[in-house]
Design a protein around this motif. Sequence first.
Motif, short mmCIF file in Angstrom:
data_model
loop_
_atom_site.label_atom_id
_atom_site.label_comp_id
_atom_site.label_asym_id
_atom_site.label_seq_id
_atom_site.Cartn_x
_atom_site.Cartn_y
_atom_site.Cartn_z
N LEU A 115 0.83 -1.21 0.00
CA LEU A 115 0.00 0.00 0.00
C LEU A 115 0.87 1.26 0.00
O LEU A 115 0.60 2.22 -0.74
N ALA A 116 1.91 1.25 0.83
CA ALA A 116 2.79 2.41 0.90
C ALA A 116 3.54 2.62 -0.41
O ALA A 116 3.73 3.75 -0.86
N ALA A 117 3.96 1.51 -1.03
CA ALA A 117 4.70 1.61 -2.30
C ALA A 117 3.83 2.22 -3.39
O ALA A 117 4.28 3.07 -4.17
N VAL A 118 2.57 1.79 -3.46
CA VAL A 118 1.65 2.33 -4.46
C VAL A 118 1.42 3.82 -4.21
O VAL A 118 1.42 4.63 -5.14
N THR A 119 1.24 4.18 -2.94
CA THR A 119 1.00 5.58 -2.59
C THR A 119 2.19 6.46 -2.96
O THR A 119 2.04 7.51 -3.58
N VAL A 120 3.39 6.01 -2.58
CA VAL A 120 4.60 6.78 -2.88
C VAL A 120 4.80 6.88 -4.39
O VAL A 120 5.13 7.95 -4.92
N GLY A 121 4.57 5.77 -5.11
CA GLY A 121 4.72 5.79 -6.56
C GLY A 121 3.78 6.78 -7.22
O GLY A 121 4.18 7.52 -8.13
N LEU A 122 2.53 6.84 -6.74
CA LEU A 122 1.56 7.77 -7.31
C LEU A 122 1.91 9.22 -7.01
O LEU A 122 1.73 10.10 -7.84
N VAL A 123 2.41 9.46 -5.80
CA VAL A 123 2.80 10.83 -5.42
C VAL A 123 3.95 11.31 -6.29
O VAL A 123 3.93 12.42 -6.84
N VAL A 124 4.97 10.46 -6.44
CA VAL A 124 6.12 10.82 -7.28
C VAL A 124 5.70 10.98 -8.73
O VAL A 124 6.14 11.91 -9.43
N PHE A 125 4.81 10.09 -9.18
CA PHE A 125 4.29 10.16 -10.55
C PHE A 125 3.58 11.49 -10.79
O PHE A 125 3.77 12.15 -11.82
N GLY A 126 2.75 11.90 -9.82
CA GLY A 126 2.03 13.17 -9.94
C GLY A 126 2.95 14.37 -9.97
O GLY A 126 2.75 15.31 -10.73
N GLN A 127 3.99 14.35 -9.11
CA GLN A 127 4.94 15.46 -9.07
C GLN A 127 5.71 15.59 -10.38
O GLN A 127 5.91 16.68 -10.90
N LEU A 128 6.15 14.45 -10.92
CA LEU A 128 6.88 14.47 -12.18
C LEU A 128 5.97 14.90 -13.34
O LEU A 128 6.41 15.60 -14.25
N ALA A 129 4.70 14.49 -13.28
CA ALA A 129 3.75 14.89 -14.32
C ALA A 129 3.52 16.39 -14.29
O ALA A 129 3.44 17.04 -15.34
N GLN A 130 3.45 16.94 -13.08
CA GLN A 130 3.27 18.40 -12.95
C GLN A 130 4.46 19.15 -13.52
O GLN A 130 4.30 20.11 -14.28
N LYS A 131 5.67 18.70 -13.19
CA LYS A 131 6.87 19.36 -13.71
C LYS A 131 6.94 19.26 -15.22
O LYS A 131 7.33 20.21 -15.91
N ALA A 132 6.55 18.09 -15.76
CA ALA A 132 6.58 17.89 -17.21
C ALA A 132 5.60 18.81 -17.91
O ALA A 132 5.90 19.40 -18.96
N GLN A 133 4.41 18.97 -17.33
CA GLN A 133 3.40 19.84 -17.94
C GLN A 133 3.81 21.30 -17.86
O GLN A 133 3.54 22.07 -18.78
N TYR A 134 4.47 21.68 -16.76
CA TYR A 134 4.99 23.04 -16.66
C TYR A 134 6.01 23.31 -17.76
O TYR A 134 6.03 24.38 -18.37
N SER A 135 6.88 22.33 -18.01
CA SER A 135 7.91 22.51 -19.04
C SER A 135 7.29 22.63 -20.43
O SER A 135 7.79 23.35 -21.28
N ILE A 136 6.16 21.92 -20.65
CA ILE A 136 5.48 21.99 -21.94
C ILE A 136 4.80 23.35 -22.12
O ILE A 136 4.83 23.96 -23.18
N LEU A 137 4.19 23.85 -21.05
CA LEU A 137 3.47 25.12 -21.12
C LEU A 137 4.41 26.33 -21.15
O LEU A 137 4.04 27.38 -21.68
N HIS A 138 5.59 26.16 -20.60
CA HIS A 138 6.51 27.29 -20.47
C HIS A 138 6.77 27.95 -21.82
O HIS A 138 7.12 27.30 -22.80
N GLY A 139 6.57 29.26 -21.87
CA GLY A 139 6.82 30.01 -23.09
C GLY A 139 5.63 30.15 -24.01
O GLY A 139 5.66 30.92 -24.97
#
Length: 226
Positions: A64-88
């Motif tokens: 359960l903890a592994a799934v939770t941590v994986g999803l949190v990290v996945f969400g953070q990386l997705a946010q950073k990736a979308q910011y990089s796409i929108l930038h400019g």
Amino acid sequence: MAKSEDQEKPGRIKQLRMIAQIIKQANPKGVPIVFLSAVGTLAVIVVIGLVTDYLWYSLFIGVLAAVTVGLVVFGQLAQKAQYSILHGQTGAAAAVLQGMRGNWQVTPAIAVNRDQDLVHLVVGYPGVVLVSEGPGNRVAKMLAAEKKRVARVVLGIEIYDVQCGDGEGQVPLGKLQRHLMKLPRNLKKPAVNEVKDRLRSLPRNMPLPKGPMPKGARMPRGPKMR
């Protein structure tokens, strides 16, 4: 009900695959980081279980903890990736603002100039926030003019102006949501709704810019204001 749920599952899986591809394009190490963070969490908890003689219990908790941590990290990386796409892109700040949680109302591009610098209108618990996109030397006058125009409609309400950008004194796109969330809570919910009603009649100074606006760019939701 079962059929409708089955129809939704493929869409969710496809969406996760698309987000994973976006992460991979922005950061080739992103997906492995998600996997390693989940496996590492599971390993640590299993080791603790071995030491304390609660192996099966720790295995269940570890999954359960592994799934939770994986999803949190996945969400953070997705946010950073979308910011990089929108930038400019024109309207990037509006796309970020529209992804905010809570009682916020965002009106994109209430003012636009010939250089496609923008001013967006945001209403929330802090009061009214004017957010600009563009170089500081060009948007300063736009923000001042919009602040005067909005003040005539919302007398006595706090009005903030925020410059979004990479210049000196500006708020980077990736920190824009957090910046607004940290503003003081000057209004209660009824007052926020009253301000929204007052500003609905506020016309835009100029039409939307001709350049490309980010379409369908849903930003991950920020923390909800309490």
